[in-house]
Design a protein around this motif. Structure first.
Motif, short mmCIF file in Angstrom:
data_model
loop_
_atom_site.label_atom_id
_atom_site.label_comp_id
_atom_site.label_asym_id
_atom_site.label_seq_id
_atom_site.Cartn_x
_atom_site.Cartn_y
_atom_site.Cartn_z
N CYS A 74 -33.13 0.50 -8.95
CA CYS A 74 -32.02 1.19 -8.29
C CYS A 74 -30.87 1.51 -9.25
N PHE A 75 -30.61 0.61 -10.21
CA PHE A 75 -29.38 0.72 -10.99
C PHE A 75 -29.54 0.78 -12.50
N SER A 76 -30.75 0.59 -13.04
CA SER A 76 -30.90 0.58 -14.50
C SER A 76 -30.44 1.88 -15.13
N THR A 77 -30.80 3.00 -14.53
CA THR A 77 -30.41 4.30 -15.09
C THR A 77 -28.90 4.43 -15.13
N LEU A 78 -28.26 4.11 -14.03
CA LEU A 78 -26.80 4.24 -13.94
C LEU A 78 -26.09 3.35 -14.94
N PHE A 79 -26.46 2.06 -14.98
CA PHE A 79 -25.74 1.12 -15.84
C PHE A 79 -26.18 1.21 -17.30
N GLY A 80 -27.26 1.94 -17.57
CA GLY A 80 -27.65 2.20 -18.95
C GLY A 80 -27.00 3.44 -19.52
N TYR A 81 -26.29 4.19 -18.68
CA TYR A 81 -25.68 5.45 -19.10
C TYR A 81 -24.45 5.16 -19.95
N GLU A 82 -24.25 5.92 -21.02
CA GLU A 82 -23.22 5.60 -22.00
C GLU A 82 -21.81 5.62 -21.41
N ASP A 83 -21.54 6.54 -20.50
CA ASP A 83 -20.20 6.59 -19.91
C ASP A 83 -19.91 5.35 -19.09
N MET A 84 -20.93 4.80 -18.44
CA MET A 84 -20.74 3.59 -17.67
C MET A 84 -20.39 2.41 -18.57
N GLN A 85 -20.90 2.42 -19.80
CA GLN A 85 -20.63 1.31 -20.71
C GLN A 85 -19.13 1.17 -21.00
N GLU A 86 -18.43 2.29 -21.02
CA GLU A 86 -16.99 2.25 -21.29
C GLU A 86 -16.24 1.52 -20.18
N ILE A 87 -16.82 1.50 -18.99
CA ILE A 87 -16.19 0.81 -17.87
C ILE A 87 -16.65 -0.64 -17.81
N THR A 88 -17.96 -0.83 -17.88
CA THR A 88 -18.50 -2.17 -17.63
C THR A 88 -18.19 -3.16 -18.75
N LYS A 89 -17.85 -2.66 -19.94
CA LYS A 89 -17.53 -3.61 -21.01
C LYS A 89 -16.26 -4.40 -20.70
N HIS A 90 -15.47 -3.93 -19.75
CA HIS A 90 -14.23 -4.63 -19.39
C HIS A 90 -14.39 -5.50 -18.14
N PHE A 91 -15.57 -5.45 -17.52
CA PHE A 91 -15.77 -6.17 -16.26
C PHE A 91 -17.11 -6.86 -16.27
N VAL A 92 -17.18 -8.00 -15.61
CA VAL A 92 -18.47 -8.64 -15.41
C VAL A 92 -19.25 -7.84 -14.36
N VAL A 93 -20.54 -7.67 -14.59
CA VAL A 93 -21.41 -6.94 -13.67
C VAL A 93 -22.47 -7.88 -13.13
N CYS A 94 -22.62 -7.89 -11.83
CA CYS A 94 -23.56 -8.80 -11.17
C CYS A 94 -24.49 -7.99 -10.27
N HIS A 95 -25.78 -8.00 -10.57
CA HIS A 95 -26.79 -7.33 -9.75
C HIS A 95 -27.47 -8.37 -8.86
N VAL A 96 -27.51 -8.11 -7.57
CA VAL A 96 -28.17 -9.01 -6.62
C VAL A 96 -29.47 -8.37 -6.15
N ASP A 97 -30.56 -9.12 -6.23
CA ASP A 97 -31.84 -8.69 -5.66
C ASP A 97 -32.00 -9.32 -4.28
N ALA A 98 -32.34 -8.52 -3.28
CA ALA A 98 -32.65 -9.08 -1.97
C ALA A 98 -33.81 -10.08 -2.12
N PRO A 99 -33.88 -11.09 -1.27
CA PRO A 99 -34.91 -12.12 -1.41
C PRO A 99 -36.31 -11.54 -1.57
N GLY A 100 -36.99 -11.96 -2.64
CA GLY A 100 -38.37 -11.58 -2.86
C GLY A 100 -38.60 -10.18 -3.35
N GLN A 101 -37.55 -9.45 -3.71
CA GLN A 101 -37.72 -8.06 -4.13
C GLN A 101 -37.67 -7.88 -5.64
N GLN A 102 -37.30 -8.91 -6.40
CA GLN A 102 -37.21 -8.78 -7.84
C GLN A 102 -38.59 -8.64 -8.48
#
Length: 327
Positions: A74-102
């Motif tokens: 769901c999110f690898s493409t978005l959070f791998g995008y270079e523009d997103m890196q400029e934002i996320t480097k200043h914040f902790v990012v936490c991805h939650v998988d619904a039970p049993g979906q990882q």
């Protein structure tokens, strides 16, 4: 309420037009520096991945994926995008998988009672407590949007802002329930889930994106566990929200909210309905022209003065600015 429209549609995927990278490359993209955790909650274990160090004066960015997916799909493409890196480097990012979906999840034993959608929301305070988060900015897609909205209704003090993609705030009626049951009898589970993720036009065109998601839903998510999550999502109740002033003691989301949907998304009507239930002074409705069911994967908007930025990066900037103004 402000309504935004962005007409351009371009893939975020590196070096390709509409093709997705191979499964292995796609799943491993931007995985460096991510740490995996299994967190005990009142309703079972949650698989969570996190990057960055929590800062007491800033919210964490917490994501929750749609049914049929997991945080990687769901999110690898978005959070791998270079523009997103400029934002996320200043914040902790936490991805939650619904039970049993990882990826690689063990199959639940026969008779296992999957958590309800309300239970899934009630599991999130354990995540915040485990990492010491005071508040979050939530990014949800589909079922994940529902979970985060429910969480914000129950624990409003823990939520600074929400970006909700393809949210459906309503439970299924009898007709929808019967149609879903019939679809489950006549279609495979991956194809049934694809009709939730993509528009009929996208499915009929059978794009490379749809083909790759069909393959990955079949191979990367445990099908038995997926069936449990899918069934529970289809059994959800209405989110009890009303626009302030429309009914006595109306309950709605208190945090700033940005609703996102493509104008060719199967969730378009549902998101419009959700918009009618929220406070217009704290809600932004973003309908993306010529966009299908997964805007966080396919959409890019061009904004001045830079050469380009992901729509979702722009949304996060809006919420982070709001947070900084409030502190």
């Amino acid at each position: 309420m402000s309504e935004l429209r962005f007409p351009e549609e371009k893939p975020l995927l590196r070096g390709q037009d509409t093709e997705m990278e191979s499964v292995d490359t796609f799943l491993s993209a931007a995985d460096t520096d991510w740490k995996e955790h299994d967190i005990e909650t009142p309703y079972g274990m949650l698989h969570v991945v996190i990057r960055g160090t929590p800062k007491s004066n800033r919210p964490a960015i917490l994501t929750y994926h749609d049914v049929g997916l997991n945080h990687k799909l769901c999110f690898s493409t978005l959070f791998g995008y270079e523009d997103m890196q400029e934002i996320t480097k200043h914040f902790v990012v936490c991805h939650v998988d619904a039970p049993g979906q990882q990826v690689g999840a063990s199959q639940f034993p026969q008779g296992y009672q999957y958590p309800t959608m309300e239970n899934l929301a009630d599991m999130l305070p354990s995540v915040l407590q485990h990492f010491g988060f005071q508040t979050i900015i939530g990014i949800g897609v589909g079922a994940g949007s529902y979970v985060l909205a429910k969480f914000a209704l129950i624990f409003p003090e823990m939520v600074e802002g929400l970006v909700l993609v393809n949210i459906d705030p309503n439970g299924k009626g009898w007709i929808d329930w019967a149609a879903s049951k019939l679809s489950g009898l006549t279609s495979s589970l991956p194809d049934t889930v694809l009709s939730h993720l993509f528009s009929q036009e996208e499915l009929m065109n059978n794009t490379e994106l749809v083909q790759n998601y069909r393959q990955q839903i079949s191979s990367c998510v445990n099908q038995s566990n997926l069936q449990l999550f899918w069934s529970m999502y289809n059994s959800r109740r209405d989110l009890e929200m009303n626009r302030p002033g429309t009914v006595p003691n109306a309950k709605t989301l208190r945090a700033p909210v940005m609703l996102v949907v493509g104008d060719n998304s199967p969730a378009e009507d549902s998101v419009v309905d959700c918009n009618s239930k929220l406070d217009p002074t704290t809600t932004t409705f973003l309908k993306m022209a010529d966009s299908g069911g997964l805007p966080q994967v396919t959409q890019v908007c061009i904004i001045s003065p830079g050469p380009g930025a992901s729509i979702m990066s722009l949304l996060l900037v809006c919420h982070l600015i709001l947070y900084q103004l409030r502190t």
